[in-house]
Design a protein around this motif. Structure first.
Motif, PDB file in Angstrom:
ATOM      1  N   GLY A 146       0.788  -1.229   0.000  1.00  0.00           N
ATOM      2  CA  GLY A 146       0.000   0.000   0.000  1.00  0.00           C
ATOM      3  C   GLY A 146       0.810   1.263   0.000  1.00  0.00           C
ATOM      4  O   GLY A 146       0.264   2.357  -0.026  1.00  0.00           O
ATOM      5  N   SER A 147       2.125   1.160   0.026  1.00  0.00           N
ATOM      6  CA  SER A 147       2.936   2.356   0.236  1.00  0.00           C
ATOM      7  C   SER A 147       3.634   2.885  -1.009  1.00  0.00           C
ATOM      8  O   SER A 147       3.949   4.063  -1.101  1.00  0.00           O
ATOM      9  CB  SER A 147       3.999   2.087   1.309  1.00  0.00           C
ATOM     10  N   GLY A 148       3.891   2.027  -1.999  1.00  0.00           N
ATOM     11  CA  GLY A 148       4.666   2.456  -3.152  1.00  0.00           C
ATOM     12  C   GLY A 148       3.910   3.402  -4.069  1.00  0.00           C
ATOM     13  O   GLY A 148       2.679   3.352  -4.178  1.00  0.00           O
ATOM     14  N   ALA A 149       4.648   4.266  -4.769  1.00  0.00           N
ATOM     15  CA  ALA A 149       4.034   5.190  -5.729  1.00  0.00           C
ATOM     16  C   ALA A 149       3.487   4.407  -6.916  1.00  0.00           C
ATOM     17  O   ALA A 149       4.134   3.483  -7.412  1.00  0.00           O
ATOM     18  CB  ALA A 149       5.063   6.210  -6.198  1.00  0.00           C
ATOM     19  N   SER A 202      -0.338   8.507   5.552  1.00  0.00           N
ATOM     20  CA  SER A 202       0.153   7.736   6.702  1.00  0.00           C
ATOM     21  C   SER A 202       1.660   7.797   6.889  1.00  0.00           C
ATOM     22  O   SER A 202       2.148   7.828   8.016  1.00  0.00           O
ATOM     23  CB  SER A 202      -0.260   6.265   6.547  1.00  0.00           C
ATOM     24  N   LEU A 203       2.415   7.786   5.774  1.00  0.00           N
ATOM     25  CA  LEU A 203       3.871   7.678   5.850  1.00  0.00           C
ATOM     26  C   LEU A 203       4.549   8.965   5.386  1.00  0.00           C
ATOM     27  O   LEU A 203       5.660   8.924   4.839  1.00  0.00           O
ATOM     28  CB  LEU A 203       4.336   6.479   5.010  1.00  0.00           C
ATOM     29  N   LEU A 204       3.904  10.086   5.624  1.00  0.00           N
ATOM     30  CA  LEU A 204       4.504  11.386   5.313  1.00  0.00           C
ATOM     31  C   LEU A 204       5.898  11.498   5.927  1.00  0.00           C
ATOM     32  O   LEU A 204       6.086  11.192   7.103  1.00  0.00           O
ATOM     33  CB  LEU A 204       3.640  12.512   5.894  1.00  0.00           C
ATOM     34  N   VAL A 210      -3.387 -10.499   3.281  1.00  0.00           N
ATOM     35  CA  VAL A 210      -2.634  -9.392   2.695  1.00  0.00           C
ATOM     36  C   VAL A 210      -3.134  -8.052   3.223  1.00  0.00           C
ATOM     37  O   VAL A 210      -2.360  -7.111   3.433  1.00  0.00           O
ATOM     38  CB  VAL A 210      -2.703  -9.441   1.147  1.00  0.00           C
ATOM     39  N   VAL A 211      -4.434  -7.952   3.465  1.00  0.00           N
ATOM     40  CA  VAL A 211      -5.009  -6.717   4.012  1.00  0.00           C
ATOM     41  C   VAL A 211      -4.633  -6.554   5.478  1.00  0.00           C
ATOM     42  O   VAL A 211      -4.262  -5.465   5.928  1.00  0.00           O
ATOM     43  CB  VAL A 211      -6.545  -6.700   3.835  1.00  0.00           C
ATOM     44  N   ALA A 212      -4.709  -7.629   6.232  1.00  0.00           N
ATOM     45  CA  ALA A 212      -4.371  -7.564   7.659  1.00  0.00           C
ATOM     46  C   ALA A 212      -2.947  -7.078   7.860  1.00  0.00           C
ATOM     47  O   ALA A 212      -2.673  -6.252   8.749  1.00  0.00           O
ATOM     48  CB  ALA A 212      -4.561  -8.931   8.298  1.00  0.00           C
ATOM     49  N   GLY A 213      -2.021  -7.545   7.037  1.00  0.00           N
ATOM     50  CA  GLY A 213      -0.636  -7.105   7.159  1.00  0.00           C
ATOM     51  C   GLY A 213      -0.477  -5.621   6.923  1.00  0.00           C
ATOM     52  O   GLY A 213       0.245  -4.926   7.661  1.00  0.00           O
ATOM     53  N   LEU A 219      -1.954  -3.448   9.839  1.00  0.00           N
ATOM     54  CA  LEU A 219      -1.078  -3.343  11.000  1.00  0.00           C
ATOM     55  C   LEU A 219       0.126  -2.448  10.734  1.00  0.00           C
ATOM     56  O   LEU A 219       0.535  -1.665  11.599  1.00  0.00           O
ATOM     57  CB  LEU A 219      -0.609  -4.737  11.409  1.00  0.00           C
ATOM     58  N   SER A 220       0.694  -2.531   9.537  1.00  0.00           N
ATOM     59  CA  SER A 220       1.932  -1.792   9.264  1.00  0.00           C
ATOM     60  C   SER A 220       1.690  -0.341   8.884  1.00  0.00           C
ATOM     61  O   SER A 220       2.516   0.530   9.178  1.00  0.00           O
ATOM     62  CB  SER A 220       2.708  -2.487   8.143  1.00  0.00           C
ATOM     63  N   ILE A 221       0.557  -0.043   8.252  1.00  0.00           N
ATOM     64  CA  ILE A 221       0.284   1.319   7.784  1.00  0.00           C
ATOM     65  C   ILE A 221      -0.711   2.042   8.687  1.00  0.00           C
ATOM     66  O   ILE A 221      -0.481   3.161   9.135  1.00  0.00           O
ATOM     67  CB  ILE A 221      -0.235   1.307   6.329  1.00  0.00           C
ATOM     68  N   GLY A 222      -1.842   1.381   8.959  1.00  0.00           N
ATOM     69  CA  GLY A 222      -2.908   2.031   9.717  1.00  0.00           C
ATOM     70  C   GLY A 222      -2.480   2.522  11.084  1.00  0.00           C
ATOM     71  O   GLY A 222      -2.928   3.578  11.564  1.00  0.00           O
TER      72      GLY A 222
END
Length: 435
Positions: free
Chosen positions: A228-231, A277-279, A318-321, A324-327
């Protein structure tokens, strides 16, 4: 015109009254009134409402002027402007079955749910919302609310949001090749690649009646893609979206989690960053310099992370991971962003969590270091500017919509009071509390 004049003359000769009927006025007697612009809590005030608008704000308790006028007693309440949530999904209802329901629900099923979610949101004190993406039913719901066919908040609708192939809006993420070949989403479905397709996708939503354009420059948490993080869009693609939308008079809201996707979007000129989230420090500085709005949606991040921890089987793995890591990072990121003077507008991502709990966001914002007054301003003054109508929304002033919320106490001391509104009025109509 001559016939109308002759009729009035005839009625006058017959001695019949020809004066037009006076509109009924409503006088709201407010024990305290929060002036969000000045940042002051005022003593007894009267709001005079006529035809859905505030026509006067008067010190003290004013008596009705006409025989049909009425008074609403809020003398033991604190009154503030109707709240604005700049990021909701009225078509979405969270459940364990969310992924399966993409294939089992008909549009009518979604529409009825959206109508129910709209009413719950309004009764929670949110008189205006930006719906940041659905199937297009959100546009139909906006029309139905505006026409008075169903009750709900005032809606600014994005129609269908736009992302790249394999991006957050691609409903074929994680499906078999067999399903992908048959569904094969394109620009009308919100999947676009390259500047030309991005331009076409914007025009599709404009044609359908969207009030804003929503794109995703990174992946998301609740889709079935692995990251969910990559451009996921180039700066050229985002510029094509922004320029086309600007030509059509539409702002652009950009879903983005990862820093690189955020920076590309900000440089390309989007109106707002959603989630963020990852600003990182560079992205925050870019947003502050360009005055890009930040819509944090802390409650959504906390909700999905908490659900993934407490109920390991609730989401696909895949969503649960990602949950936890982003949310789990959203609240801390927000705390850093406000220290860098990034402009904040209130938004929650309702639909990811249960509708009607929107005001919990105020508590999470203040926990991260924002003053209660500034959190309320984010949902009133700032949000009114973001949705594009500060002349009618965001404050309790003459000429503005009679969107009014009351709570039993001082929200500047206890912002959680906003989760329990005792009175809600939208355009002069009462939805919570006594009339």
């Amino acid at each position: 015109m001559r016939k109308a004049t002759h009729l009035l003359s005839t009625l006058a000769l017959l001695g019949l009254a020809v004066t037009p009927a006076l509109a009924q006025k409503t006088y709201l007697h407010c024990g305290h009134l929060l002036d969000v612009r000045a940042g002051r809590l005022l003593g007894p005030q009267t709001l005079v409402v006529e035809r859905g608008r505030i026509v006067a704000v008067q010190a003290g308790y004013t008596a009705p002027a006409g025989p049909t006028d009425k008074v609403i007693n809020l003398e033991n309440q604190t009154v503030l402007p109707g709240l604005i949530d700049c990021h909701v999904h009225l078509e979405s209802t969270p459940s364990r079955n969310s992924f399966r329901e993409r294939f089992t629900l008909n549009p009518a099923d979604v529409a009825y749910r959206a109508e129910a979610n709209a009413l719950v949101t309004l009764r929670a004190g949110f008189t205006t919302v930006r719906d940041c993406g659905g199937s297009g039913i959100n546009i139909a719901l906006r029309k139905a609310v505006a026409q008075g066919l169903v009750p709900g908040p005032r809606i600014y609708a994005a129609g269908t949001a736009i992302s790249s192939t394999g991006g957050h809006m691609d409903d074929t993420d994680g499906l078999s090749d067999f399903m992908i070949e048959r569904l094969h989403p394109g620009t009308a479905d919100g999947v676009a690649n390259g500047p030309e397709q991005c331009q076409q996708a914007v025009r599709e939503q404009f044609r359908r009646g969207a009030d804003l354009i929503k794109i995703a420059s990174t992946g998301g948490v609740l889709d079935l893609s692995k990251d969910g993080s990559g451009a996921q869009y180039s700066e050229a693609e985002i510029r094509a979206v922004v320029q086309t939308a600007r030509d059509l008079g539409l702002p652009v809201a950009c879903h983005a989690h990862g820093a690189e996707g955020i920076k590309r979007a900000v440089r390309a000129g989007v109106t707002s960053i959603e989630h963020g989230s990852l600003l990182d420090a560079e992205a925050m500085q870019l947003m502050a310099k360009s005055r890009t709005w930040y819509v944090p949606t802390i409650i959504a991040g906390k909700s999905v992370a908490d659900t993934a921890r407490r109920h390991p089987d609730y989401f696909p793995p895949v969503v649960a991971g990602k949950a936890l890591s982003i949310g789990s990072q959203l609240q801390a990121t927000f705390g850093k962003a406000i220290k860098q003077n990034v402009r904040v507008a209130f938004g929650t991502d309702a639909g990811v969590y249960r509708h009607g709990q929107n005001a919990l966001e105020f508590t999470y914002m203040t926990e991260a270091g924002m003053a209660p007054l500034e959190a309320i301003r984010a949902a009133t003054l700032n949000a009114a500017e973001l949705v594009g109508d500060p002349q009618s929304l965001g404050t309790l002033e003459a000429g503005h919509y009679a969107d009014v919320v009351a709570v039993a106490g001082d929200p500047l001391r206890d912002v959680s009071l906003l989760t329990k509104p005792t009175f809600v009025m939208k355009e002069g109509v009462v939805y919570v509390g006594k009339q």
